[in-house]
Design an enzyme around this catalytic site. Structure first.
Site, PDB file in Angstrom:
ATOM      1  N   LYS A  76       3.870  -6.796   3.853  1.00  0.00           N
ATOM      2  CA  LYS A  76       3.638  -5.380   3.632  1.00  0.00           C
ATOM      3  C   LYS A  76       3.382  -4.742   4.992  1.00  0.00           C
ATOM      4  O   LYS A  76       2.896  -5.386   5.927  1.00  0.00           O
ATOM      5  CB  LYS A  76       2.453  -5.138   2.714  1.00  0.00           C
ATOM      6  CG  LYS A  76       1.152  -5.634   3.282  1.00  0.00           C
ATOM      7  CD  LYS A  76       0.012  -4.652   3.201  1.00  0.00           C
ATOM      8  CE  LYS A  76       0.378  -3.268   3.626  1.00  0.00           C
ATOM      9  NZ  LYS A  76      -0.766  -2.573   4.259  1.00  0.00           N
ATOM     10  N   SER A 102      -6.882  10.484  -0.925  1.00  0.00           N
ATOM     11  CA  SER A 102      -6.916  11.406  -2.067  1.00  0.00           C
ATOM     12  C   SER A 102      -5.918  10.985  -3.139  1.00  0.00           C
ATOM     13  O   SER A 102      -4.957  10.310  -2.869  1.00  0.00           O
ATOM     14  CB  SER A 102      -6.619  12.825  -1.603  1.00  0.00           C
ATOM     15  OG  SER A 102      -7.074  13.029  -0.291  1.00  0.00           O
ATOM     16  N   GLU A 162       5.589   4.547   7.582  1.00  0.00           N
ATOM     17  CA  GLU A 162       5.148   5.656   6.736  1.00  0.00           C
ATOM     18  C   GLU A 162       5.993   6.901   6.971  1.00  0.00           C
ATOM     19  O   GLU A 162       6.044   7.424   8.075  1.00  0.00           O
ATOM     20  CB  GLU A 162       3.663   5.942   6.960  1.00  0.00           C
ATOM     21  CG  GLU A 162       2.810   4.905   6.247  1.00  0.00           C
ATOM     22  CD  GLU A 162       1.321   5.084   6.451  1.00  0.00           C
ATOM     23  OE1 GLU A 162       0.572   4.513   5.666  1.00  0.00           O
ATOM     24  OE2 GLU A 162       0.936   5.790   7.384  1.00  0.00           O
ATOM     25  N   ASN A 176      -0.586  10.542   5.840  1.00  0.00           N
ATOM     26  CA  ASN A 176      -1.805  10.200   6.556  1.00  0.00           C
ATOM     27  C   ASN A 176      -2.853  11.297   6.564  1.00  0.00           C
ATOM     28  O   ASN A 176      -3.990  11.080   6.956  1.00  0.00           O
ATOM     29  CB  ASN A 176      -1.474   9.760   7.975  1.00  0.00           C
ATOM     30  CG  ASN A 176      -0.949   8.350   7.961  1.00  0.00           C
ATOM     31  OD1 ASN A 176      -1.662   7.439   7.575  1.00  0.00           O
ATOM     32  ND2 ASN A 176       0.316   8.187   8.316  1.00  0.00           N
ATOM     33  N   THR A 207      -1.717  -3.152  10.501  1.00  0.00           N
ATOM     34  CA  THR A 207      -1.764  -3.091   9.024  1.00  0.00           C
ATOM     35  C   THR A 207      -0.593  -3.752   8.406  1.00  0.00           C
ATOM     36  O   THR A 207       0.261  -3.145   7.763  1.00  0.00           O
ATOM     37  CB  THR A 207      -1.821  -1.709   8.402  1.00  0.00           C
ATOM     38  OG1 THR A 207      -2.983  -1.086   8.873  1.00  0.00           O
ATOM     39  CG2 THR A 207      -1.966  -1.776   6.862  1.00  0.00           C
ATOM     40  N   THR A 267       0.871  -1.193   0.000  1.00  0.00           N
ATOM     41  CA  THR A 267       0.000   0.000   0.000  1.00  0.00           C
ATOM     42  C   THR A 267       0.905   1.240   0.000  1.00  0.00           C
ATOM     43  O   THR A 267       1.328   1.678  -1.063  1.00  0.00           O
ATOM     44  CB  THR A 267      -0.976   0.007   1.203  1.00  0.00           C
ATOM     45  OG1 THR A 267      -0.248  -0.196   2.413  1.00  0.00           O
ATOM     46  CG2 THR A 267      -2.016  -1.083   1.047  1.00  0.00           C
TER      47      THR A 267
END
EC number: 2.3.1.35
Lengths: 402, 402
Positions: B178, B402, B275, B397, B189, B152
């Protein structure tokens, strides 16, 4: 001024209650703004405090706790920003005692009547020459500069004054605080000072403070970190002339409401002024099994980095709120959860309502965001406050000392 | 290739163990990259899994758990990115069962031999026409594209292949996963898939997996959030030809080391690719009362936003590490804590060593930062991994959808 015992009047102009003096000064701990201050009661006041739960309790916090615990009495609190006097070992403890004694000498009162508070960088010795000079400069005035002098990364002072009628006497209760980073459960980089001219015994004041902090300061979170220095200290000097308040008094609920109004306002101010924050976030959870679970879930949502970043990005990605709820151990009707943001219903029966993304984005583009969650698992509720997670938070905390 | 049972050889080139096929395809769940894939064992394999602790367990996670729990057997796992099929109510459960059945039909095996995994946005229905088309496109190849198809916000695939000698047979164990956001305790996640050609019974495999996950995946944290979809699934098809491994076998420890090497590597890869992360952070805590407290303190440090932002800012503000330690309930010698960063001693006996700030900044300017903490309170230890908190984390985040 006509007041009934139920009327609470919020005085927008900050003012000291009867019988208190205060002052602030520039002692050189910070480059070019006031960084020391005190508050002083003409008469010894009943006092109460709550303190950080961090195992590394800073020397000033520990000393103030010991001092208040002696007899629940204080006549003054002296405070500084720029240096937390934390993680300084026995030198830190000696310096804290010295700071307390210097203030007591200057005020000609017993050191056991003086609380101290420090905030700022951890692990650097308190510059005692500056502290000494600062204390010698402080005077007994009605100056409110101390509300600014305690700030660190705060963007503005946080103050409130509330008046109420107790036994026919006007009682004034005033609070100011600093917050910003390291704001989480259990007193996090947060100093709060409440002064009231009500008469109330120290033990009763302590009970009221502890209960009210659980519903206010302990329900805010900025970054999940709890600092070494935090405390809320209350002084009640009785200068209003009321009979000492007891829980059984008919006026007691009025004072509780006034007192809670002060602490709630300060807590919200801290959350909304969290480091880098652009929005105050309030989470109300209803349909909860019990109040404790309500408080837990509200805080889990408002404390989630993913939810916080989503609010900053003004993106109604409600799955992150579900995920934050699911992380807790609270009772949840897994098929019965509702979520609304600023009254826009995003989730019903645990399913998206298909609401227009643009409408959600629009409502998120406001300085206050209220998230209402119903877990459909009971009759209780809980509330917490926080802020969004922004670029500025990272910037501030990547370079705090520089 | 000469190997002793103690030699573990990490094969840098990713390769499937004997008896496995795989493939990936573009099913249109994501704009322009492969977003579906599968792995398939020629023979039914023993299987084990660990799953998210989030109360809102996603439909695919729940179904795979039920499936594996039937008999600890799997022959295939089919997976997609782009949509998590989470918080979709009974429709989500129906869709998960359908996805499982479609893969089983195509492979001509029993649905109870198929695990499924989904990751991506929460709360949007799984587009079943795309899933169906994707499954019809998948083939039985040695293609490794599935290691990319599940990503992702990951910046790169995370893979490892380790070989070891068991009972004279070369056993190959391969892992891919992942991760990225919502990485915290308890399977966040995070999808992990381990395939080995070792023979080991399902129950034994489950025991090994659960124990190893506690020391690896459950000790990484990116943002403290736990997702609804996470799981690690292991298949062991026995194609290596060894006798089924038992805990009492002399070769068992070798397999444990190889297995842990796979999971540790994947966990570190996830932490380092959190992230927006610019640095992998490893925290080793020694002198701990017991292992559990060691794990707790290591994770508290690596999970603190303030510590994470400090590392991003390359600022040796060690007070924040002390504060993170103090927040835990672990046994601590309050006057005996040591802290080193990349072997530079910052704190000794809970006091700053006065080390040069510039030197600390310099060592923090590296892709891996190791924080060693000694609590001086026992003989145990603990380790955790995480990453720094960056502008990019907030950016990602604030605008995930979007």
């Amino acid at each position: 001024m006509q007041m009934t015992s139920e009327d609470l009047i919020e005085v927008t102009e900050f003012t000291w209650p009867k019988g208190y003096d205060a002052d602030s000064t520039h002692a050189g701990l910070k480059p070019d703004q006031d960084d020391m201050g005190w508050i002083y009661s003409e008469e010894p006041a009943d006092a109460a405090g709550v303190y950080t739960t961090n195992q590394f309790q800073a020397a000033p916090t520990k000393l103030t706790k010991q001092t208040i615990n002696l007899a629940h009495k204080l006549q003054a609190v002296v405070m500084n920003a720029g240096n937390a006097n934390s993680c300084n070992g026995s030198q830190g403890e000696t310096d804290a005692i010295m700071m307390q004694k210097m203030a007591a000498d200057r005020l000609q009162i017993d050191p056991h009547m003086v609380g101290i508070a420090s905030t700022g960088v951890i692990g650097e010795p308190l510059p005692m020459a500056k502290i000494k000079a600062g204390i010698s400069q402080l005077k007994l005035t009605k100056n409110v500069g101390v509300t600014k002098a305690i700030l660190t990364t705060d963007t503005h002072p946080k103050t409130i004054t509330v008046k109420c009628l107790i036994g026919g006497k006007v009682v004034t209760t005033t609070g100011f605080c600093k917050g910003s980073g390291m704001i989480h459960p259990n007193m996090a980089t947060m100093l709060g000072f409440v002064t009231t001219d009500a008469a109330i015994a120290g033990n009763d004041l302590q009970q009221l403070l502890s209960a009210t902090v659980d519903e206010t300061f302990n329900q805010i979170t900025v970054d999940g970190d709890t600092s070494t220095n935090d405390m809320v200290v209350v002084m009640a000097n009785g200068a209003a002339g009321n009979d000492p308040l007891k829980e059984t008094d008919s006026d007691y609920p009025t004072f509780v409401v006034a007192f809670k109004k002060v602490l709630t306002h300060l807590a919200q101010e801290i959350a909304g002024d969290g480091e880098g924050a652009s929005k105050l976030v309030e989470v109300n959870v209803t349909g909860v099994y019990d109040h404790l679970e309500g408080q837990q879930v509200a805080k889990a949502i408002v404390g989630s980095n993913l939810v916080k970043a989503m609010i900053f990005g003004e993106d109604g990605n409600w799955g992150r709120i579900m995920q934050a709820i699911g992380q807790t151990t609270a009772h949840v009707d897994l098929d019965g959860v509702s979520i609304a943001i600023n009254d826009l219903q995003l989730v019903k029966n645990s399913l998206g309502t298909g609401i227009d993304d643009a409408e959600v984005s629009k409502t998120l583009n406001q300085p206050k965001v209220t998230i209402d969650v119903d877990l459909n698992a009971g009759q209780a509720s809980g509330t917490a406050w926080g802020c969004d997670l922004t670029y500025k938070y990272v910037q501030i905390n990547a370079s705090y000392r520089s």
